[in-house]
Design a protein around this motif. Structure first.
Motif, PDB file in Angstrom:
ATOM      1  N   VAL A 147       0.866  -1.194   0.000  1.00  0.00           N
ATOM      2  CA  VAL A 147       0.000   0.000   0.000  1.00  0.00           C
ATOM      3  C   VAL A 147       0.897   1.236   0.000  1.00  0.00           C
ATOM      4  CG1 VAL A 147      -1.857   1.230   1.176  1.00  0.00           C
ATOM      5  CG2 VAL A 147      -1.756  -1.268   1.313  1.00  0.00           C
ATOM      6  N   MET A 148       0.666   2.129  -0.946  1.00  0.00           N
ATOM      7  CA  MET A 148       1.537   3.299  -1.092  1.00  0.00           C
ATOM      8  C   MET A 148       0.831   4.595  -0.727  1.00  0.00           C
ATOM      9  SD  MET A 148       3.397   2.563  -4.725  1.00  0.00           S
ATOM     10  CE  MET A 148       3.636   0.888  -5.344  1.00  0.00           C
ATOM     11  N   THR A 149       1.563   5.421  -0.015  1.00  0.00           N
ATOM     12  CA  THR A 149       1.075   6.759   0.341  1.00  0.00           C
ATOM     13  C   THR A 149       2.066   7.795  -0.159  1.00  0.00           C
ATOM     14  OG1 THR A 149      -0.064   5.975   2.334  1.00  0.00           O
ATOM     15  CG2 THR A 149       0.541   8.296   2.283  1.00  0.00           C
ATOM     16  N   LEU A 150       1.559   8.829  -0.801  1.00  0.00           N
ATOM     17  CA  LEU A 150       2.381   9.956  -1.231  1.00  0.00           C
ATOM     18  C   LEU A 150       2.222  11.066  -0.207  1.00  0.00           C
ATOM     19  CD1 LEU A 150       4.113  11.347  -3.443  1.00  0.00           C
ATOM     20  CD2 LEU A 150       1.950  12.093  -4.495  1.00  0.00           C
ATOM     21  N   ILE A 151       3.356  11.593   0.259  1.00  0.00           N
ATOM     22  CA  ILE A 151       3.315  12.707   1.211  1.00  0.00           C
ATOM     23  C   ILE A 151       4.065  13.904   0.641  1.00  0.00           C
ATOM     24  CG2 ILE A 151       4.287  13.561   3.383  1.00  0.00           C
ATOM     25  CD1 ILE A 151       3.395  11.109   4.788  1.00  0.00           C
ATOM     26  N   GLY A 152       3.376  15.056   0.594  1.00  0.00           N
ATOM     27  CA  GLY A 152       4.026  16.335   0.304  1.00  0.00           C
ATOM     28  C   GLY A 152       4.331  16.987   1.638  1.00  0.00           C
TER      29      GLY A 152
ATOM     30  N   GLY B   4      -2.883   5.373  -8.049  1.00  0.00           N
ATOM     31  CA  GLY B   4      -3.547   4.638  -6.982  1.00  0.00           C
ATOM     32  C   GLY B   4      -2.873   4.756  -5.628  1.00  0.00           C
ATOM     33  N   LEU B   5      -2.408   5.956  -5.315  1.00  0.00           N
ATOM     34  CA  LEU B   5      -1.743   6.200  -4.033  1.00  0.00           C
ATOM     35  C   LEU B   5      -2.650   7.015  -3.120  1.00  0.00           C
ATOM     36  CD1 LEU B   5       1.653   7.658  -5.406  1.00  0.00           C
ATOM     37  CD2 LEU B   5       1.014   5.263  -5.265  1.00  0.00           C
ATOM     38  N   LEU B   6      -2.531   6.789  -1.820  1.00  0.00           N
ATOM     39  CA  LEU B   6      -3.118   7.724  -0.863  1.00  0.00           C
ATOM     40  C   LEU B   6      -2.272   8.988  -0.924  1.00  0.00           C
ATOM     41  CD1 LEU B   6      -3.350   5.191   2.105  1.00  0.00           C
ATOM     42  CD2 LEU B   6      -5.289   6.003   0.758  1.00  0.00           C
TER      43      LEU B   6
END
Ligand code: GDP
Ligand code: MG
Length: 175
Positions: A117-122, A146-148
């Motif tokens: 499961v992948m999450t993108l954080i700025g 398809g990333l959070l």
């Protein structure tokens, strides 16, 4: 503490992204609720942990830090092995760090498990005046891949728990 004695699951999470985007500070904020103003010497720590109660279960998040390896493109497949979640971090004030996110996602597609499961954080959302990556660009990329997605500040703590806990919840829902 008492939670530690009742752990149901250990979730390995890997954190990746360009150097200096705030990966180590995000980990410290989530694991210890700390921000270190002299963070030059963060090399050497392999992972940090935090144990949380979720939906009647106790989950220990074991969050791995690249600890400087990103500079030499030396993140090895061993780093990704067994990871159930990944957080890809960019700096909202540094456009190149966002442009490189696609490369980091590709790294995950090659080295990590298909079901990760992948999450993108700025990160560094506190530096609004220097913002160089529009939120819409990141939202579009995240939806496409398809990333959070979350914008956070390790400095103020804004959205950090939200981002990590949402990832843990998604992993839990998938097992
Ligand atoms: P890493 O190389 O990705 O692990 O980045 P670090 O966690 O070492 O952070 C790099 C630099 O950015 C350090 O000077 C941090 O103090 C700073 N930094 C990290 N997160 C934030 C943030 O949310 N806001 C601001 N203003 N600075 C941050
Ligand atoms: Mg670091």
């Amino acid at each position: 503490n008492s939670l530690e004695e009742k752990i149901d699951y250990v979730f390995k999470i890997v954190v990746i992204g360009d150097s200096a985007v705030g990966k180590t500070q995000l980990l410290s904020r989530f694991a210890k609720n700390e921000f270190c103003f002299d963070s030059k010497s963060t090399i050497g720590v392999e992972f940090q942990t935090r144990t949380v109660a979720m939906k009647g279960k106790v989950i220990k998040a074991q969050i791995w830090d690249t600890a400087g390896q990103e500079r030499y493109r030396a993140v090895t497949s061993a780093y990704y092995r067994g990871a159930l979640g990944a957080i890809i971090v960019y700096d909202i004030t540094k456009r190149p760090s966002f442009d490189h996110v696609a490369r980091w996602v590709e790294e995950l597609r090659v080295h990590a498990d298909n079901s990760i499961v992948m999450t993108l954080i700025g990160n560094k959302s506190d530096l609004v005046d220097k913002k160089a990556v529009p939120t819409e660009d990141a939202v579009e990329f995240a939806e496409d891949q398809g990333l959070l997605f979350f914008e956070t500040s390790a400095f103020s703590g804004a959205n950090v728990d939200m981002a990590f806990l949402k990832l843990l919840e998604e992993i839990y829902n998938a097992i």
